[in-house]
Write an enzyme that holds these catalytic residues in place. Structure first.
Site, short mmCIF file in Angstrom:
data_model
loop_
_atom_site.label_atom_id
_atom_site.label_comp_id
_atom_site.label_asym_id
_atom_site.label_seq_id
_atom_site.Cartn_x
_atom_site.Cartn_y
_atom_site.Cartn_z
N GLU A 171 0.87 -1.24 0.04
CA GLU A 171 -0.07 -0.14 -0.21
C GLU A 171 0.89 1.21 0.09
O GLU A 171 0.86 2.19 0.95
CB GLU A 171 -0.85 0.03 1.26
N GLU A 208 -5.71 -8.37 0.76
CA GLU A 208 -6.44 -8.35 1.93
C GLU A 208 -7.73 -7.55 1.57
O GLU A 208 -8.18 -7.25 0.59
CB GLU A 208 -5.75 -6.72 2.40
#
Length: 461
Positions: free
Chosen positions: A165, A356
């Site tokens: 991320e 995720e």
């Protein structure tokens, strides 16, 4: 229609080093920016930190047994850079390296495939003090670190993710000051950091390809879902796709195309030059884009809700009056797992890994000693049904990692938000598998067929 996923589908769960390990100053570990800046007043809810977290550093064998009980087949975890290299470069901390080697061995002994993420936000403090991502040398520092990890683990690890991320650790850490190191920078600095992060990714890919002892499968774990169309008309679908990959000045560090286009197309979006101006774009030296665009094997993406424009005077595009929300306040938008893999696969032509997906909800151990979380089970059914539909309609998806295996330190929110399949009592460190953990066991055992049942009978062993 097949009511199951492909036989090779990777079913797993995930965690991050700083969120679960604890042992922040043990066995030679160096400080990272979260270790350092969590101690400053005002950053984290209740003044909390990850000093102990879930104590996974000492309890990893217990945690692996819990994963085995839930039937987990793949475990995505991150390495703490400063546990391996206390100063970020130079001398290796062998005790820190041994921890991850032992974790990999324990996973494999219990039939669980390890998926290693090299960086999940916990930047070494010593390197931050040398300029961190602003310093062009940062990509060489990262390559050195990657080499140490690959040398130690690649005889047993096949799956690698370079960086988790970057949209969030750059966007929230350096653009809006919400996450460590809690700084606010202008566009010129942010583009420079972006370029160095992407160079770090590319050099790590080169290191893994060159030195891995087992044939590696390499990707990353980006954030940002795609937009969902207003309806299924071709015009609406095309409009949603354009919005998904658009470049905007106000939130450019969070945009998909800003990060992914350089990797897959070897160039920043043309719109970036027009919107930011040449003066705010990073300095690109000869060979940089070749490094950044090293071939990868999959597109990893963390998705919790659909991408939507914010509305300061009302609801974001993916919300409405009375919409379902998780404990984080995020709208429940299962369709994100239909459109995102579809759009990402079409644009970048790589298999998608849901690195995720999950939800925080209000969990506690109830009077019967169990943790009943029907909302999470419902969430998983809805999102996985959409993911299955996306695959049926042509998206290439290689796996799904539920976030997270344990309740853990949720960054600036401290310990209030619980994402885990396993409840953690932070006073005693006792682990309790939630109903959702047993449900996920059934999902894995049936290769996804359990998500199509409207009821679920608890079959706790």
């Amino acid at each position: 229609m097949q009511w199951h996923f492909q036989k090779t589908f990777l079913w797993g769960t995930a965690s991050a080093a700083y969120q679960v390990e604890g042992a922040y100053n043990e066995d030679g570990k160096g400080q990272n920016i979260w270790d350092a800046y969590c101690q400053e007043i005002g950053h984290i809810a209740h003044g909390e930190n990850g000093n102990v977290a879930c104590d996974h550093y000492h309890r990893f064998r217990e945690d692996v047994k819990v994963m085995r009980e839930m039937g987990i087949r793949n475990y995505r975890f991150s390495i703490s850079w400063s546990r391996i290299l206390p100063d970020g470069t130079g001398k290796v901390n062998e005790k820190g390296l041994q921890f991850y080697s032992d974790l990999v061995d324990e996973l494999l002994a219990n039939g669980i495939e390890p998926l290693v993420t090299l960086f999940h936000w916990d930047y070494p403090l010593a390197l931050h003090q040398k300029g961190g991502w602003m310093n062009r040398d940062s990509s060489d520092w990262f390559a050195e670190y990657a080499k140490v990890v690959v040398d130690a683990l690649s005889d047993r690890v096949s799956y690698w993710m370079t960086i988790n991320e970057p949209q969030v650790f750059i966007g929230c850490g350096y653009a809006i000051g919400k996450f460590a190191p809690f700084e606010v920078h202008q566009a010129k600095d942010l583009t420079r950091m972006t370029h160095n992060v992407l160079l770090s990714h590319g050099k790590a890919v080169q290191v893994i390809r060159k030195y891995a002892k087992k044939k590696p499968v390499i990707g990353f774990a980006f954030a940002t879902a795609c937009c969902t169309p207003e309806d299924t008309s071709p015009a609406a679908v095309e409009a949603a796709k354009e919005k998904s990959f658009a470049f905007t000045k106000g939130r450019f560090p969070f945009e998909i195309s800003w990060w992914a286009d350089p990797i897959f197309f070897g160039a920043y979006p043309k719109a970036a030059y027009e919107i930011l101006g040449e003066e705010n774009m990073p300095e690109i030296l000869p060979g940089d884009m070749d490094i950044i665009s090293q071939p990868v094997d999959f597109y990893g993406v963390n998705i919790y809700e659909s991408k939507a424009a914010e509305n300061p005077d009302g609801y974001a595009e993916n919300a409405y009056v009375g919409c379902a929300r998780t404990q984080m306040g995020w709208p429940v938008t299962p369709e994100a797992l239909y459109w995102s893999p579809k759009f990402l696969h079409e644009r970048y032509q790589k298999p998608v890994l849901l690195s995720e997906n999950g939800m925080a909800c209000h969990d506690w151990v109830q009077l019967d000693g169990r943790v009943h979380d029907p909302n999470r089970i419902d969430f998983m059914k809805r999102y996985l049904r959409e993911l299955h539909r996306s695959i049926q309609d042509g998206a290439e998806v290689m796996g799904y990692m539920y976030w997270s295996v344990l309740d853990n330190f949720e960054w600036a929110d401290g310990y209030d938000k619980r994402f885990g399949l396993v409840h953690v009592d932070y006073q005693t460190q006792e682990r309790t598998i939630k109903d959702s953990g047993y449900f996920y066991r059934d999902v894995i055992a049936t290769n996804g067929e359990a998500i199509f049942s409207d009821t679920w009978e608890d079959v706790k062993a």
